[in-house]
Design an enzyme around this catalytic site. Structure first.
Site, PDB file in Angstrom:
ATOM      1  N   TYR A  50       0.877  -1.159   0.000  1.00  0.00           N
ATOM      2  CA  TYR A  50       0.000   0.000   0.000  1.00  0.00           C
ATOM      3  C   TYR A  50       0.921   1.217   0.000  1.00  0.00           C
ATOM      4  O   TYR A  50       1.816   1.317   0.844  1.00  0.00           O
ATOM      5  CB  TYR A  50      -0.871   0.050   1.252  1.00  0.00           C
ATOM      6  CG  TYR A  50      -2.026  -0.927   1.289  1.00  0.00           C
ATOM      7  CD1 TYR A  50      -3.031  -0.885   0.333  1.00  0.00           C
ATOM      8  CD2 TYR A  50      -2.130  -1.866   2.314  1.00  0.00           C
ATOM      9  CE1 TYR A  50      -4.109  -1.761   0.385  1.00  0.00           C
ATOM     10  CE2 TYR A  50      -3.203  -2.739   2.379  1.00  0.00           C
ATOM     11  CZ  TYR A  50      -4.187  -2.683   1.408  1.00  0.00           C
ATOM     12  OH  TYR A  50      -5.245  -3.548   1.458  1.00  0.00           O
TER      13      TYR A  50
ATOM     14  N   ASP B 222      -6.841  -0.904  -5.546  1.00  0.00           N
ATOM     15  CA  ASP B 222      -8.302  -0.781  -5.453  1.00  0.00           C
ATOM     16  C   ASP B 222      -8.769  -0.232  -4.108  1.00  0.00           C
ATOM     17  O   ASP B 222      -9.944  -0.336  -3.767  1.00  0.00           O
ATOM     18  CB  ASP B 222      -8.981  -2.126  -5.724  1.00  0.00           C
ATOM     19  CG  ASP B 222      -8.592  -3.205  -4.717  1.00  0.00           C
ATOM     20  OD1 ASP B 222      -7.707  -2.938  -3.875  1.00  0.00           O
ATOM     21  OD2 ASP B 222      -9.168  -4.308  -4.773  1.00  0.00           O
TER      22      ASP B 222
ATOM     23  N   HIS C 199     -11.143  -7.026  -3.864  1.00  0.00           N
ATOM     24  CA  HIS C 199     -10.729  -6.929  -2.463  1.00  0.00           C
ATOM     25  C   HIS C 199     -11.607  -7.812  -1.566  1.00  0.00           C
ATOM     26  O   HIS C 199     -11.971  -7.436  -0.451  1.00  0.00           O
ATOM     27  CB  HIS C 199     -10.781  -5.475  -1.983  1.00  0.00           C
ATOM     28  CG  HIS C 199      -9.644  -5.084  -1.087  1.00  0.00           C
ATOM     29  ND1 HIS C 199      -8.535  -4.412  -1.539  1.00  0.00           N
ATOM     30  CD2 HIS C 199      -9.433  -5.273   0.234  1.00  0.00           C
ATOM     31  CE1 HIS C 199      -7.696  -4.193  -0.539  1.00  0.00           C
ATOM     32  NE2 HIS C 199      -8.217  -4.707   0.559  1.00  0.00           N
TER      33      HIS C 199
END
Length: 552
Positions: A322, A350, A434
């Protein structure tokens, strides 16, 4: 029947514990640590910081005498003993102390820097929060994020009992462990849904751990579609093919893997088991599959690197990234991951913000602040540090950090974005919504795969571009269908979290065994002796399966 009865009794016991816990809180109130800590789940969150202080977070200040991950100085080497009464006095925004592992920390200046906000820390100010903090934070998190001057001292052991987080009853960890001991033998787990039911019983249906693992966005329709999508494909069995020997191994990024599956990079495994992600690493090493390592892991990279070594060989690790708004922090963690042996980077794209995960929000509802109009859920706090302005041009920056490392884009849901990933020189993509936790109306990954086959066939079976699928896989037949449709492999997230929560690394191995048996069985019945023999002609859309289009 025996297994179902055991699961039912576990759920009943957990529900009873929750009812007793809620009653305790209502009588005792949220402000008293003793009563609140006896709950551990449900109405009272049992974490101090509602998101981990991240793997990519170096010390906020540099000090020549503070090495990363170093334990606090020993008593007698500059630190004083601090009484419990003194700790209790520092319970406000003006002066906020907490105790973790017997060490007293002044977190006053950190309140406004905490990714999950200050409210959840202040709720437990002046308390021993060890049992709340440890399950979701890597070792030495405080040492790595606070300065030595904020380490007040060591809690005087002669006074520690007055800060006991357990009150008169057993701790949440003790309750979970007692349920874990009541589980049926590991061999009683015959499919992945068995682990789902077992984990709900062990962790407790109202626990923060279960809410975080099981939560999905909004009405959870994307979560449901992920699995339902596989029912729209039929496998076409071919007969009179010699299948006494089958080989389900394959290659990911040019390296052999024992099965066409890998462990998805799911966060906070220590919420379910004290060993957390280390269980996943050990299981990956023992079975010869890849582990995706989450940026939000609750174990340190060092712990996983150590667990990756063993008699079975070296576990293969891919690092999931991330991107932090502070790029220097992301640069540091990428370098650390690559230096430790991670052989690929999975860039998650996402989640510029967190989805509305209502199961998670309900568990954390007691921290709703009307003045802010928001509730500090685990998932919401997790994404608070991310760069929401990340764009395709940023891939050049990431490639400069890892010039010889494959980059896979995780979170692709359209053929257009898959095409862009290819054009930007990525090694592949992971088709994912996700786990249904972000946009509730997003398509199932299998649907995206079939659409890519129709509108961008040059991306499928491309030797320079690998397509993986993550979402809804619970059967070996699901894996075989995905491979027939053009996936290189599939990822599993929740099944591995559930299995390690119940049985540790042995549970991870058992998931592998079940999937191996089911994949090899499906291969035999469709007449494929190797993964390379799985072709589109072996699957067919159900009549009227409009969700997935008219054909592949």
């Amino acid at each position: 029947m025996l297994t179902r009865r055991v699961f039912a009794s576990l759920r009943a016991a957990a529900a009873g514990a929750q009812r007793r816990a809620y009653g305790t809180v209502q009588r005792g109130g949220m402000g008293r640590w003793g009563t609140a800590a006896a709950v551990g789940t449900g109405a009272v969150a049992f974490t101090l910081f509602s998101s981990p202080l991240l793997l990519d977070a170096p010390p906020r200040q540099s000090h020549p005498d503070a090495s990363a991950g170093a334990p606090p100085p020993e008593e007698g080497k500059g630190l004083k003993l601090v009484s419990a009464d003194e700790v209790k006095k520092h319970n406000s925004r003006e002066s906020c102390w907490v105790v973790v592992g017997g060490e007293v920390w002044d977190v006053t200046d950190f309140l406004d820097h905490h990714p999950g906000g200050s409210r959840i820390i202040l709720t437990h100010a002046g308390s021993d929060v060890t049992s709340l903090f440890t399950p979701i934070h890597p070792p030495h998190t405080l040492e790595n994020n606070l300065s030595p001057s904020q380490h007040v001292g060591t809690l005087d052991p002669s006074t520690a009992s007055s800060l006991s987080p357990h009150g008169a009853g057993p701790s949440e960890a003790e309750l979970v462990e007692s349920r874990r001991r009541a589980l049926p033998p590991l061999g009683a787990m015959i499919n992945l849904d068995d682990f789902d039911r077992a984990a709900e019983g062990v962790l407790g249906p109202q626990s923060q751990a279960w809410a975080y693992y099981r939560s999905a966005a909004d009405d959870e329709s994307a979560y449901s579609r992920n699995r339902a999508a596989f029912s729209h494909l039929l496998l076409l069995p071919r007969t009179l093919v010699p299948v006494s020997k089958v080989d389900a191994s394959t290659c990911f990024l040019g390296q052999k893997t024992s099965l066409p599956i890998f462990i998805a990079p799911a966060a906070l495994a220590k919420l379910g088991h004290p060993d957390g992600e280390v269980n996943l690493t050990r299981g990956a090493r023992r079975t010869g599959i890849v582990q995706g390592v989450s940026s939000n892991a609750s174990c340190s990279l060092e712990e996983m690197f150590e667990a990756a070594k063993g008699e079975e060989g070296q576990a293969r690790l891919w690092f999931q990234l991330y991107v932090n708004r502070d790029r220097k922090k992301s640069e540091a963690v990428v370098k650390k991951a690559l230096a430790g042996g991670c052989s690929a980077i999975l860039l998650t794209v996402d989640a510029p913000v967190g989805g509305k995960r209502e199961r998670d929000l309900r568990v954390k509802g007691d921290y709703f602040d009307a003045s802010l109009g928001e509730s500090e859920s685990v998932s919401g706090a997790q994404f608070s540090y991310l760069d929401a302005d990340l764009q395709w041009s940023d891939l050049a920056w990431l490639k400069s950090l890892a010039p010889n490392t494959p980059i896979i884009i995780k979170g692709i849901a359209t053929p257009q974005d898959a095409q862009k990933a290819y054009e930007h020189g990525c090694a592949g993509v992971i088709l994912s919504n996700h786990g249904g936790r972000q946009l509730d109306s997003a398509p199932a990954p299998l649907a995206t795969l079939l659409k890519i086959r129709r509108v961008a066939p040059e991306l499928v079976d491309n030797p320079k571009f690998e397509i993986y699928l993550d979402g809804g896989v619970r059967r070996g037949t699901d894996v075989v269908k995905a491979l027939c449709a053009g996936a290189r492999g599939v990822a599993l997230g929740r099944p591995f979290l559930y299995s390690q929560s119940c049985y540790g690394s042995d549970g991870v191995v058992r998931v592998f065994q079940i999937m191996k048996e089911e994949i090899e069985l499906a291969m035999r019945l469709v007449g494929a002796r190797t993964v390379d023999e799985l072709r589109p002609e072996m699957v067919e859309l159900l009549e009227g399966g409009k969700l997935l289009g008219r054909g592949i």
